[in-house]
Scaffold this motif. Structure first.
Motif: not given
Length: 285
Positions: A232-233, A236
């Motif tokens: 997810e990082q 992002d």
């Protein structure tokens, strides 16, 4: 109404910038979590992905967006099904050109790229093509799997069209249109422009053939693709980078680079062009 084709193109990027981003990653706490990522790519589709040089619109967009947070990308070319499998197995950190829902338990980016498939004909034939039904009596050559990818209406139309065929090598579509062996080719407008230039450079088309004006009839909606990441990082970080390069002129510079790459200007005095008949209201570029 015809208007000049707006190319999805791209500007000069040097390895020095990536080296600088790596140095910044070492010196700046903001980049302390910078990673070297393995990204799966299933097809070489110039000008979006050019395997021979690990370049192309999408790959350079990927490199630039990830570099904002100090990440680098190693590209692994694999069959489509294998990219999905290896992403699920954690052997890849991400893959390009997916639609949301195609892979489970991943994090999808914002829309990264838009393809614009067109029905492309020669201007001198004066075809009136405003919708899919207008293709019914035409000799059509489409890209591989177009029958299953371009929707039900297109699929139904080709069932009653004995002159329909598909080509795995998209440069063959260009030959067939420009040599009058097909009435219409169905393909992305930038892929057409890239291969038109290649055909001229390689001597597969004469100057007279290459100078013919082609019309991009936009009877298909643009196809939007996202990238998928395990982290997810990282997703992002990619989204943040994509936003930044869109705002700071980097993306525009890339687009100009690939516009020049697809241009026939200076090639044996040929001046062929693809003009855009905007049937669709939304311009994806």
């Amino acid at each position: 109404m015809k208007q000049a084709n707006r190319y999805c193109s791209f500007s000069k990027i040097t390895p020095i910038r990536y080296q600088l981003m790596g140095m910044i990653a070492l010196l700046n706490p903001q980049f302390s979590a910078a990673e070297e990522l393995k990204i799966g790519v299933s097809l070489s589709i110039p000008p979006y992905v050019i395997q021979e040089s690990n370049s192309g619109l999408e790959l350079e967009l990927l490199y630039q967006a990830l570099a904002v947070k100090g990440h680098t990308a190693n590209i692994e070319y694999l069959p489509l099904a294998r990219t999905f499998h290896e992403l699920k197995e954690g052997k890849l950190d991400g893959i390009i050109n997916v639609k949301e829902g195609m892979v489970d338990k991943v994090f999808y980016s914002n829309v990264a790229i838009r393809y614009q498939n067109c029905a492309i004909s020669l201007e001198k034939n004066h075809f009136n093509i405003n919708n899919i039904k207008d293709l019914a009596d035409k000799k059509i050559v489409a890209f591989q799997r177009a029958s299953s990818l371009l929707g039900d209406e297109f699929s139904q139309m080709i069932k009653s069209n004995p002159s329909y065929q598909e080509q795995a090598r998209q440069i063959q579509q260009v030959y067939m249109l420009m040599k009058h062996r097909a009435d219409v080719v169905v393909m992305d407008k930038n892929i057409f422009s890239y291969y038109l230039r290649q055909a001229l450079i390689e001597g597969k088309l004469t100057e007279v053939e290459a100078k013919q004006v082609a019309i991009c009839h936009r009877i298909f909606q643009p196809t939007e693709y996202k990238f998928a990441f395990l982290s997810e990082q990282i997703r992002d970080d990619f989204n943040l980078g994509l936003k930044q390069i869109s705002e700071d002129g980097t993306l525009s510079a890339l687009q100009e680079k690939y516009r020049r790459l697809m241009s026939l200007e200076g090639e044996a005095e040929a001046s062929s062009s693809v003009v855009d008949q905007s049937v669709l209201k939304k311009d994806p570029l």
